[in-house]
Design a protein around this motif. Structure first.
Motif, PDB file in Angstrom:
ATOM      1  N   ASN A  72       0.843  -1.217   0.000  1.00 35.72           N
ATOM      2  CA  ASN A  72       0.000   0.000   0.000  1.00 35.72           C
ATOM      3  C   ASN A  72       0.870   1.255   0.000  1.00 35.72           C
ATOM      4  O   ASN A  72       0.665   2.178  -0.785  1.00 35.72           O
ATOM      5  CB  ASN A  72      -0.882   0.071   1.248  1.00 35.72           C
ATOM      6  CG  ASN A  72      -1.892  -1.046   1.338  1.00 35.72           C
ATOM      7  OD1 ASN A  72      -2.200  -1.682   0.340  1.00 35.72           O
ATOM      8  ND2 ASN A  72      -2.414  -1.302   2.535  1.00 35.72           N
ATOM      9  N   ASN A 118       1.411   3.869  -3.118  1.00 35.56           N
ATOM     10  CA  ASN A 118       1.021   5.277  -2.947  1.00 35.56           C
ATOM     11  C   ASN A 118       2.221   6.206  -3.092  1.00 35.56           C
ATOM     12  O   ASN A 118       2.093   7.347  -3.524  1.00 35.56           O
ATOM     13  CB  ASN A 118       0.336   5.485  -1.589  1.00 35.56           C
ATOM     14  CG  ASN A 118      -1.104   4.996  -1.630  1.00 35.56           C
ATOM     15  OD1 ASN A 118      -1.648   4.785  -2.711  1.00 35.56           O
ATOM     16  ND2 ASN A 118      -1.709   4.801  -0.478  1.00 35.56           N
ATOM     17  N   TYR A 171      -5.820   4.996   7.715  1.00 36.46           N
ATOM     18  CA  TYR A 171      -5.900   5.239   6.282  1.00 36.46           C
ATOM     19  C   TYR A 171      -6.206   6.726   6.130  1.00 36.46           C
ATOM     20  O   TYR A 171      -7.110   7.247   6.780  1.00 36.46           O
ATOM     21  CB  TYR A 171      -7.019   4.396   5.665  1.00 36.46           C
ATOM     22  CG  TYR A 171      -7.408   4.830   4.266  1.00 36.46           C
ATOM     23  CD1 TYR A 171      -6.635   4.479   3.174  1.00 36.46           C
ATOM     24  CD2 TYR A 171      -8.544   5.596   4.055  1.00 36.46           C
ATOM     25  CE1 TYR A 171      -6.987   4.889   1.892  1.00 36.46           C
ATOM     26  CE2 TYR A 171      -8.910   6.012   2.778  1.00 36.46           C
ATOM     27  CZ  TYR A 171      -8.110   5.653   1.701  1.00 36.46           C
ATOM     28  OH  TYR A 171      -8.459   6.063   0.444  1.00 36.46           O
ATOM     29  N   SER A 189      -6.852   9.472   3.084  1.00 37.66           N
ATOM     30  CA  SER A 189      -7.044   9.568   1.629  1.00 37.66           C
ATOM     31  C   SER A 189      -6.182  10.671   1.010  1.00 37.66           C
ATOM     32  O   SER A 189      -5.941  10.672  -0.182  1.00 37.66           O
ATOM     33  CB  SER A 189      -8.526   9.814   1.319  1.00 37.66           C
ATOM     34  OG  SER A 189      -8.952  11.019   1.909  1.00 37.66           O
ATOM     35  N   ASP A 196      -1.667   4.194   4.308  1.00 34.92           N
ATOM     36  CA  ASP A 196      -2.657   3.112   4.189  1.00 34.92           C
ATOM     37  C   ASP A 196      -2.107   1.865   4.878  1.00 34.92           C
ATOM     38  O   ASP A 196      -1.307   1.135   4.312  1.00 34.92           O
ATOM     39  CB  ASP A 196      -2.956   2.849   2.707  1.00 34.92           C
ATOM     40  CG  ASP A 196      -4.044   1.802   2.512  1.00 34.92           C
ATOM     41  OD1 ASP A 196      -4.430   1.136   3.502  1.00 34.92           O
ATOM     42  OD2 ASP A 196      -4.508   1.630   1.368  1.00 34.92           O
ATOM     43  N   ILE A 245      -4.043  -0.564   6.006  1.00 40.38           N
ATOM     44  CA  ILE A 245      -5.078  -1.610   5.999  1.00 40.38           C
ATOM     45  C   ILE A 245      -4.528  -2.860   5.319  1.00 40.38           C
ATOM     46  O   ILE A 245      -4.156  -2.826   4.146  1.00 40.38           O
ATOM     47  CB  ILE A 245      -6.341  -1.094   5.278  1.00 40.38           C
ATOM     48  CG1 ILE A 245      -6.890   0.113   6.030  1.00 40.38           C
ATOM     49  CG2 ILE A 245      -7.387  -2.194   5.180  1.00 40.38           C
ATOM     50  CD1 ILE A 245      -8.029   0.813   5.335  1.00 40.38           C
ATOM     51  N   GLU A 254      -6.749  -4.515  -1.699  1.00 43.04           N
ATOM     52  CA  GLU A 254      -7.771  -3.771  -2.429  1.00 43.04           C
ATOM     53  C   GLU A 254      -8.457  -4.666  -3.465  1.00 43.04           C
ATOM     54  O   GLU A 254      -9.664  -4.569  -3.675  1.00 43.04           O
ATOM     55  CB  GLU A 254      -7.102  -2.573  -3.122  1.00 43.04           C
ATOM     56  CG  GLU A 254      -8.043  -1.422  -3.309  1.00 43.04           C
ATOM     57  CD  GLU A 254      -7.325  -0.139  -3.700  1.00 43.04           C
ATOM     58  OE1 GLU A 254      -6.102  -0.042  -3.543  1.00 43.04           O
ATOM     59  OE2 GLU A 254      -8.026   0.772  -4.184  1.00 43.04           O
ATOM     60  N   ARG A 266     -10.801   1.446  -1.313  1.00 51.09           N
ATOM     61  CA  ARG A 266     -10.484   2.625  -0.513  1.00 51.09           C
ATOM     62  C   ARG A 266     -11.338   3.754  -1.092  1.00 51.09           C
ATOM     63  O   ARG A 266     -11.247   4.042  -2.292  1.00 51.09           O
ATOM     64  CB  ARG A 266      -9.016   3.015  -0.616  1.00 51.09           C
ATOM     65  CG  ARG A 266      -7.946   1.937  -0.328  1.00 51.09           C
ATOM     66  CD  ARG A 266      -8.191   0.995   0.813  1.00 51.09           C
ATOM     67  NE  ARG A 266      -6.987   0.259   1.202  1.00 51.09           N
ATOM     68  CZ  ARG A 266      -6.887  -1.050   1.305  1.00 51.09           C
ATOM     69  NH1 ARG A 266      -7.928  -1.833   1.034  1.00 51.09           N
ATOM     70  NH2 ARG A 266      -5.763  -1.619   1.707  1.00 51.09           N
TER      71      ARG A 266
END
Ligand code: COA
Length: 500
Positions: A36, A40, A142, A144, A149, A151, A155, A170
């Motif tokens: 994650n 990102n 998390y 945005s 992130d 989690i 996804e 998400r």
């Protein structure tokens, strides 16, 4: 009461993160979390530095992998710990030695299974190093906006037939913050919100809350510019008095919608083995929430329905609700529900009634339309009638909010009635909720079109009524506290999704 919210900020916006237990095995939690962050970062959303820690690897997803935290030379602000619980104290000691600011412990196996000593041990290590601790037994954070992130639920997944499907979406950036004791419920909430195109600012799952707890998170979110509505799931609330003090402050500027479970003796027992939470007497929570202006949802559906209303609509100035419909029965159902919840539907003013009489004389609405409130345009309703009636109702200074129940089944109603209503309502600062009943194509279209136009829409009159009543009650609370005008002045969400 002032809490140190700058210590909480680092969880949501760290300059550097290390994932301890970063794995190459795609089925492991430590892999998903590291991926994650790495993805990102590649997308330019997460701007911090990233470190993989695992003694059994030299590289994870093209990042150099370090055998332990102590081998990283650069400073690290946040560690995400994803190793079995028995190894967590050692990891925490290394984090303390490295002067890490905050640790998020995803691992289970602490207080919730009776392992209180282990939880106390990690708590002690964190405290003596002035390191903040989120969890253990949690999903972490998390965000945005910053790309944090933690989690560990992927996804997407590849099905047996080879197709890739979204399993844990998400949501897009938005104004709702989720603070949850249950990670699993929190993730289900993310799925629901993503599916409904409701945006999220921040998500935080705090699990056993060995250190960071609800009051601190609420205080932090009160200051957070991205967050306008706070959704709280709790089984038992820690630091009750502190929670109430903070919640009372927060609700003057941002609504808190709470789903408090563990209401029954069976539920309470389940909560103890879930997160070690003591649920407390339910009636006490009812009273405390009311005192602090916290909106209590009665169940999960209610929780999301109310959230939807609050994410786009302002609280009204007063308790005057008008119901506009083309369907007598559902109009009665909405009126009943408002009344049951303590807000009665009053007759409309003479001035407004007179305006409807003029429309009848001009044959612009049926002679037999009921206008006392609910206003029932009957099965002879048209899009234009809905538009005219909406305007008349919202022009009435005693009407502070509106429920529109436009059942699409009537022959004279074109699909443009939604846009016509939305165009009128966007010119007022009065909350509006809509309802259409049915599960086939047209009902789906009407509800989703309302939502695209920024009007929360429901599949039952009662759901629409309950959500609006929650807004009404919050408006009354703000008035009582003398902060209604300031609240409205600060609010950006009203009509931000206006007609497209
Ligand atoms: N430092 C760094 N890495 C370490 C380590 C240490 N001290 N000790 C072990 N590791 C590595 C392991 O070698 C492994 O990597 P590998 O895949 O390359 O072998 C990785 O960390 C994970 O350890 P592993 O023993 O394989 O554990 P796991 O991935 O099966 O499970 C947890 C770890 C934390 C996910 C599991 O213990 C757990 O608590 N699961 C429940 C989580 C949960 O539900 N939380 C609450 C959500 S609401």
């Amino acid at each position: 009461m002032k809490l140190q919210t700058d210590q909480i900020e680092v969880f949501f916006n760290p300059h550097s993160v290390a994932v301890v237990g970063a794995s190459r095995n795609v089925n492991k939690a430590g892999h998903v979390i590291f991926k994650n962050f790495a993805e990102n970062r590649a997308r330019g959303i997460f701007k911090g530095s990233l470190y993989a820690i695992n003694p059994n690897e030299t590289e994870v997803l093209s990042y150099r992998c370090y055998p332990s935290l102590s081998r990283v030379i650069d400073p690290i602000e946040v560690v995400v710990v994803v190793v079995p619980s028995q190894f967590v104290p050692q990891v925490m000691r290394e984090a303390a030695a490295k002067k890490v600011k905050a640790a998020v412990i995803i691992s289970s196996g602490f207080r919730e299974v009776g392992n209180i000593a282990l939880e106390e041990e990690i708590k002690g290590i964190a405290q003596s190093a002035n390191m903040r601790l989120l969890g253990p037994n949690c999903l972490g954070v998390y965000d945005s906006r910053t790309g944090v992130d933690m989690i560990f639920l992927p996804e997407t997944k590849i099905l047996q037939n080879g197709n890739e499907v979204v399993v844990t979406p998400r949501p897009m950036p938005g104004n709702l913050a989720i603070v949850t004791q249950s990670g699993a419920f929190g993730v289900a909430a993310l799925d629901y919100l993503a599916g409904r195109e409701m945006g999220v600012s921040k998500f935080v799952s705090f699990g056993n809350k060995a250190d960071v707890n609800e009051p601190e998170l609420l205080a932090y979110l009160m200051e957070d510019r991205e967050t306008e509505v706070i959704l709280l799931y709790a089984e038992g609330i820690a630091a009750g008095r502190k929670f109430l003090e903070i919640a009372k402050e927060v609700t003057k500027t941002k609504p808190i919608i709470a789903l408090k479970t563990g209401k029954t003796s069976s539920g309470a027992r389940a909560a103890v083995s879930h997160t070690g939470a003591l649920s407390g007497t339910d009636k006490i929570y009812d009273g405390a929430f009311a005192q602090a202006g916290v909106i209590r949802a009665r169940d999960m559906d209610d929780f999301f329905h109310i959230a939807k209303a609050f994410s786009t609509q302002p609280p009204p100035e007063g308790d005057g609700i008008a119901v506009l419909t083309d369907a007598g029965g559902p109009g009665v159902m909405a009126a009943d529900e408002c009344d049951t919840r303590g807000i009665s539907i009053r007759k409309l003013s003479d001035v407004t009634l007179q305006k409807f009489e003029v429309l009848k004389d001009q044959q612009k609405i049926p002679k037999f339309a009921a206008t006392l409130n609910p206003v029932d345009l009957t099965g002879s309703a048209s899009s234009e009638m809905f538009e005219l009636a909406t305007k008349i109702l919202l022009d009435d200074p005693d009407v502070h909010s509106l429920i529109v129940i436009g059942l699409h089944h009537v022959p004279g109603l074109d699909e443009d009635f939604v846009d016509r209503i939305a165009n009128v309502t966007s010119q007022y600062r009065k909350p509006v909720v809509a309802c259409d009943i049915g599960e086939t194509e047209m009902a789906m279209y009407v509800r989703s079109r309302f939502e695209k136009m920024g009007i929360p829409s429901y599949s039952s009159p009662e759901d629409a009524a309950r959500s609006l009543v929650a807004l009404v009650r919050y408006g009354l609370y703000l008035k009582k506290e003398g902060c209604y005008d300031a609240y409205l002045a600060n609010m950006t969400r009203k009509k931000t999704r206006g007609p497209k």
